[in-house]
Design a protein around this motif. Structure first.
Motif, PDB file in Angstrom:
ATOM      1  N   THR A 233       0.844  -1.205   0.000  1.00 44.98           N
ATOM      2  CA  THR A 233       0.000   0.000   0.000  1.00 44.98           C
ATOM      3  C   THR A 233       0.880   1.257   0.000  1.00 44.98           C
ATOM      4  O   THR A 233       0.563   2.246  -0.664  1.00 44.98           O
ATOM      5  CB  THR A 233      -0.953   0.038   1.220  1.00 44.98           C
ATOM      6  OG1 THR A 233      -0.202  -0.230   2.397  1.00 44.98           O
ATOM      7  CG2 THR A 233      -2.059  -0.962   1.086  1.00 44.98           C
ATOM      8  N   PHE A 237       1.132   4.116  -2.935  1.00 44.66           N
ATOM      9  CA  PHE A 237       0.962   5.543  -2.637  1.00 44.66           C
ATOM     10  C   PHE A 237       2.134   6.368  -3.202  1.00 44.66           C
ATOM     11  O   PHE A 237       1.921   7.407  -3.845  1.00 44.66           O
ATOM     12  CB  PHE A 237       0.821   5.765  -1.128  1.00 44.66           C
ATOM     13  CG  PHE A 237       0.765   7.219  -0.745  1.00 44.66           C
ATOM     14  CD1 PHE A 237      -0.361   7.976  -1.041  1.00 44.66           C
ATOM     15  CD2 PHE A 237       1.838   7.839  -0.139  1.00 44.66           C
ATOM     16  CE1 PHE A 237      -0.413   9.324  -0.719  1.00 44.66           C
ATOM     17  CE2 PHE A 237       1.799   9.187   0.184  1.00 44.66           C
ATOM     18  CZ  PHE A 237       0.670   9.929  -0.106  1.00 44.66           C
ATOM     19  N   PHE A 241       1.918   9.153  -6.092  1.00 46.44           N
ATOM     20  CA  PHE A 241       2.358  10.531  -5.817  1.00 46.44           C
ATOM     21  C   PHE A 241       3.318  10.997  -6.915  1.00 46.44           C
ATOM     22  O   PHE A 241       3.186  12.108  -7.443  1.00 46.44           O
ATOM     23  CB  PHE A 241       3.040  10.588  -4.444  1.00 46.44           C
ATOM     24  CG  PHE A 241       3.634  11.930  -4.116  1.00 46.44           C
ATOM     25  CD1 PHE A 241       2.821  12.994  -3.755  1.00 46.44           C
ATOM     26  CD2 PHE A 241       5.006  12.144  -4.185  1.00 46.44           C
ATOM     27  CE1 PHE A 241       3.367  14.243  -3.467  1.00 46.44           C
ATOM     28  CE2 PHE A 241       5.553  13.373  -3.902  1.00 46.44           C
ATOM     29  CZ  PHE A 241       4.729  14.433  -3.533  1.00 46.44           C
ATOM     30  N   LEU A 244       1.660  11.808 -10.152  1.00 45.04           N
ATOM     31  CA  LEU A 244       0.897  13.057 -10.174  1.00 45.04           C
ATOM     32  C   LEU A 244       1.790  14.293 -10.262  1.00 45.04           C
ATOM     33  O   LEU A 244       1.302  15.396 -10.499  1.00 45.04           O
ATOM     34  CB  LEU A 244       0.021  13.154  -8.916  1.00 45.04           C
ATOM     35  CG  LEU A 244      -1.170  12.207  -8.855  1.00 45.04           C
ATOM     36  CD1 LEU A 244      -1.866  12.297  -7.512  1.00 45.04           C
ATOM     37  CD2 LEU A 244      -2.153  12.530  -9.965  1.00 45.04           C
ATOM     38  N   PHE A 255       0.050   6.647 -13.140  1.00 48.35           N
ATOM     39  CA  PHE A 255      -1.089   6.797 -12.229  1.00 48.35           C
ATOM     40  C   PHE A 255      -2.155   5.727 -12.492  1.00 48.35           C
ATOM     41  O   PHE A 255      -2.720   5.161 -11.556  1.00 48.35           O
ATOM     42  CB  PHE A 255      -1.696   8.203 -12.348  1.00 48.35           C
ATOM     43  CG  PHE A 255      -2.740   8.465 -11.296  1.00 48.35           C
ATOM     44  CD1 PHE A 255      -2.377   8.683  -9.974  1.00 48.35           C
ATOM     45  CD2 PHE A 255      -4.082   8.463 -11.609  1.00 48.35           C
ATOM     46  CE1 PHE A 255      -3.330   8.889  -8.997  1.00 48.35           C
ATOM     47  CE2 PHE A 255      -5.054   8.664 -10.638  1.00 48.35           C
ATOM     48  CZ  PHE A 255      -4.671   8.888  -9.331  1.00 48.35           C
ATOM     49  N   PRO A 302     -10.645  14.923  -8.187  1.00 49.94           N
ATOM     50  CA  PRO A 302      -9.205  15.159  -8.362  1.00 49.94           C
ATOM     51  C   PRO A 302      -8.426  13.863  -8.100  1.00 49.94           C
ATOM     52  O   PRO A 302      -8.725  13.159  -7.122  1.00 49.94           O
ATOM     53  CB  PRO A 302      -8.873  16.203  -7.289  1.00 49.94           C
ATOM     54  CG  PRO A 302     -10.150  16.669  -6.738  1.00 49.94           C
ATOM     55  CD  PRO A 302     -11.207  15.678  -7.072  1.00 49.94           C
ATOM     56  N   GLN A 304      -5.603  13.439  -6.907  1.00 52.99           N
ATOM     57  CA  GLN A 304      -4.933  13.489  -5.589  1.00 52.99           C
ATOM     58  C   GLN A 304      -5.854  12.958  -4.500  1.00 52.99           C
ATOM     59  O   GLN A 304      -5.427  12.216  -3.610  1.00 52.99           O
ATOM     60  CB  GLN A 304      -4.530  14.933  -5.236  1.00 52.99           C
ATOM     61  CG  GLN A 304      -3.389  15.492  -6.048  1.00 52.99           C
ATOM     62  CD  GLN A 304      -3.847  16.114  -7.349  1.00 52.99           C
ATOM     63  OE1 GLN A 304      -5.017  16.029  -7.736  1.00 52.99           O
ATOM     64  NE2 GLN A 304      -2.927  16.731  -8.067  1.00 52.99           N
ATOM     65  N   LEU A 307      -6.138   9.183  -4.738  1.00 54.61           N
ATOM     66  CA  LEU A 307      -4.925   8.534  -4.228  1.00 54.61           C
ATOM     67  C   LEU A 307      -4.881   8.546  -2.693  1.00 54.61           C
ATOM     68  O   LEU A 307      -4.651   7.510  -2.063  1.00 54.61           O
ATOM     69  CB  LEU A 307      -3.689   9.252  -4.800  1.00 54.61           C
ATOM     70  CG  LEU A 307      -2.342   8.677  -4.383  1.00 54.61           C
ATOM     71  CD1 LEU A 307      -2.096   7.349  -5.063  1.00 54.61           C
ATOM     72  CD2 LEU A 307      -1.208   9.647  -4.706  1.00 54.61           C
ATOM     73  N   VAL A 308      -5.134   9.724  -2.116  1.00 57.34           N
ATOM     74  CA  VAL A 308      -5.024   9.875  -0.656  1.00 57.34           C
ATOM     75  C   VAL A 308      -6.089   9.046   0.064  1.00 57.34           C
ATOM     76  O   VAL A 308      -5.779   8.293   0.997  1.00 57.34           O
ATOM     77  CB  VAL A 308      -5.121  11.375  -0.254  1.00 57.34           C
ATOM     78  CG1 VAL A 308      -5.275  11.525   1.246  1.00 57.34           C
ATOM     79  CG2 VAL A 308      -3.890  12.126  -0.739  1.00 57.34           C
ATOM     80  N   VAL A 309      -7.336   9.162  -0.384  1.00 55.31           N
ATOM     81  CA  VAL A 309      -8.420   8.443   0.303  1.00 55.31           C
ATOM     82  C   VAL A 309      -8.224   6.925   0.175  1.00 55.31           C
ATOM     83  O   VAL A 309      -8.381   6.191   1.154  1.00 55.31           O
ATOM     84  CB  VAL A 309      -9.810   8.886  -0.223  1.00 55.31           C
ATOM     85  CG1 VAL A 309     -10.915   8.057   0.397  1.00 55.31           C
ATOM     86  CG2 VAL A 309     -10.040  10.355   0.076  1.00 55.31           C
ATOM     87  N   PHE A 311      -5.392   5.323  -0.171  1.00 52.53           N
ATOM     88  CA  PHE A 311      -4.274   4.913   0.679  1.00 52.53           C
ATOM     89  C   PHE A 311      -4.687   4.866   2.157  1.00 52.53           C
ATOM     90  O   PHE A 311      -4.416   3.878   2.844  1.00 52.53           O
ATOM     91  CB  PHE A 311      -3.087   5.871   0.484  1.00 52.53           C
ATOM     92  CG  PHE A 311      -1.978   5.642   1.468  1.00 52.53           C
ATOM     93  CD1 PHE A 311      -1.245   4.458   1.440  1.00 52.53           C
ATOM     94  CD2 PHE A 311      -1.666   6.580   2.434  1.00 52.53           C
ATOM     95  CE1 PHE A 311      -0.230   4.223   2.356  1.00 52.53           C
ATOM     96  CE2 PHE A 311      -0.650   6.363   3.350  1.00 52.53           C
ATOM     97  CZ  PHE A 311       0.068   5.178   3.310  1.00 52.53           C
ATOM     98  N   ILE A 312      -5.376   5.917   2.605  1.00 49.38           N
ATOM     99  CA  ILE A 312      -5.791   5.957   4.017  1.00 49.38           C
ATOM    100  C   ILE A 312      -6.709   4.772   4.332  1.00 49.38           C
ATOM    101  O   ILE A 312      -6.514   4.062   5.319  1.00 49.38           O
ATOM    102  CB  ILE A 312      -6.508   7.295   4.354  1.00 49.38           C
ATOM    103  CG1 ILE A 312      -5.521   8.461   4.252  1.00 49.38           C
ATOM    104  CG2 ILE A 312      -7.111   7.255   5.750  1.00 49.38           C
ATOM    105  CD1 ILE A 312      -6.175   9.839   4.333  1.00 49.38           C
TER     106      ILE A 312
END
Lengths: 329, 117
Positions: A233, A237, A241, A244, A255, A302, A304, A307-309, A311-312
């Motif tokens: 994971t 991420f 990153f 992007l 991506f 977006p 970003q 990707l962030v959500v 990963f979390i």
């Protein structure tokens, strides 16, 4: 014994190839855009959206898996007959595709423990769809090979035994709220992937994107078996990153690759949330892809955020579920 | 897709300059941890600044900033969990404090129209 896996992987390519080629054949002979969009939507909703309900049915009758596989190929082959009319064709290939995915998914989830096998099975579909949709291979060759391959698969497939526990996670030590929470987080990751996995990539090579989809799915599985879920994971991420931060085709492809790498991870963890229902869990994941396909141009998220959500949520589910896995804290 | 621009790097470095001493004061003094914190902070700030639109004092901007900051806290906590697997509650509190302070300083700077070149 990996022969059933190899055959199912080839069959997945052929099944998606039949669907892609049938739809492409119709689209090439239809001058108006609206009916093309309409029938593509019906196909998507049937092929993806019905996987959940069909998954529940198959979980109750695991000994009917082999028969369902043959039935799916019969439906698909019937769906290639143009004289039936496009609506009947779309319904037949939609149902056939849906049934095949649930059968194959449930079998691979139950029969194998790793992520690589799952990545391998899901990867080949993208290539088949690419070959079919771009009319690089016609309906007839796909259908002939699919008939032969499905009979071979029928003969080598073993009976699956759906276990009530996984050796990797102890679902009995977790309360139902936590398990349900994990299922929702994982399904939300799949939903987000539906909106982000295509990118907005313009390339003259029609097979480039399907190959990247397939590579991403396979790589995700292989990497997860090699590094463990936790570090995969993180790698996903970091790569996302980097993808992007640059412009151009290769950054976009990176991506897309990363988005697809999460597929075997989400499927395997969904299965471990309810090991006794492999069909349902595979089907639910597929159903969550429908909004991304249908509203892709309406809701723009977006990358970003995706990707962030993702990963979390993936990391959070890992922290909750995978306390037994190697390398997992 | 974006090209990383110099202003985003400046914002990220400024945030690290504020948050790193607070992180150190809170008891995380191992060099490897501090380096990891810098990387986690850099990543989260770049992603936040890429997503946020230009400041326009509208409700939509503040809402996006709030959601973005919440995601930054969660992202930094998740990234730090790879390096710190003890006192998880303390880690979360420290990450919240560092981000609230840096956001506060950022808002004060915005208020006085002090912008970086």
């Amino acid at each position: 014994m990996k022969l059933p896996l190899i055959l199912l992987t080839i069959l997945h390519l052929l099944v998606d190839g039949i669907c892609g080629a049938t739809l492409a054949h119709y689209a090439l002979n239809e001058p108006r855009l609206e009916p093309i969009v309409f029938y593509f939507l019906i196909y998507t909703v049937l092929a993806f959206g019905l996987q959940g309900p069909i998954g529940i049915c198959l979980d109750y009758y695991p000994n009917k898996l082999r028969l369902s596989l043959l039935l799916s190929v019969v439906l698909l082959v019937l769906g290639t007959i143009t004289t039936l009319g496009i609506l009947t064709q779309v319904i037949l290939i939609g149902l056939g595709n849906c049934l095949f995915h649930v059968v194959g998914g449930a079998y691979v989830l139950s029969k194998y423990d790793g992520y690589t096998e799952l990545g391998m099975f899901v990867a080949s579909g993208a290539i088949g769809l690419g070959l079919g949709l771009n009319s690089l291979v016609g309906v007839t060759p796909f259908a002939i090979v699919a008939i032969i391959c499905s009979i071979s698969t029928y003969l080598v497939m073993e009976r699956i035994v759906t276990s009530r526990s996984s050796k990797f996670i102890d679902t009995y030590s977790l309360d139902n709220t936590k398990i349900l929470g994990c299922v929702f987080l994982l399904l939300f990751c799949v939903l987000l992937r539906g909106f982000g996995s295509n990118g907005n990539i313009l390339t003259s090579n029609v097979m480039l994107l399907p190959c990247i989809f397939a590579l991403g799915k396979l790589l995700g599985g292989v990497l997860c078996d090699a590094l463990g879920y936790k570090y995969t994971t993180l790698v996903i991420f970091i790569l996302g990153f980097l993808g992007l931060q640059f412009q151009g085709l290769w950054a976009g492809l990176l991506f897309v690759l990363v988005c697809n790498m999460t597929m075997p991870l989400t499927l395997r963890l969904l299965h471990w949330c309810r090991v006794e229902n492999p069909g349902l869990m595979f089907g639910l994941a597929a159903s969550c892809l429908v909004p991304g396909v249908v509203w892709k141009n309406v809701i723009v998220l977006p990358p970003q955020l995706i990707l962030v959500v993702q990963f979390i949520f993936l990391a959070l589910v890992g922290f909750i579920l995978l306390t037994k896995e190697r390398n997992y804290a | 897709m974006h090209n990383l621009d110099i202003r985003q790097i400046q914002y990220a470095l400024l945030t690290i300059g504020i948050e790193l001493p607070i992180f150190w004061v809170c008891g995380y003094r191992k060099l490897s941890l501090l380096c990891y914190f810098v990387l986690a902070n850099f990543t989260s700030n770049i992603l936040l600044n890429e997503t946020l639109p230009a400041y326009d004092a509208s409700l939509s901007y503040w809402l996006q900033l709030l959601i973005g900051e919440l995601l930054v806290v969660l992202l930094e906590y998740t990234l730090m969990r790879y390096a710190i697997n003890y006192e998880k509650q303390k880690l979360f509190t420290v990450i919240c404090i560092t981000n609230i302070i840096s956001l506060g300083i950022g808002l004060v700077m915005l208020w006085f129209k002090i912008f970086l070149v």
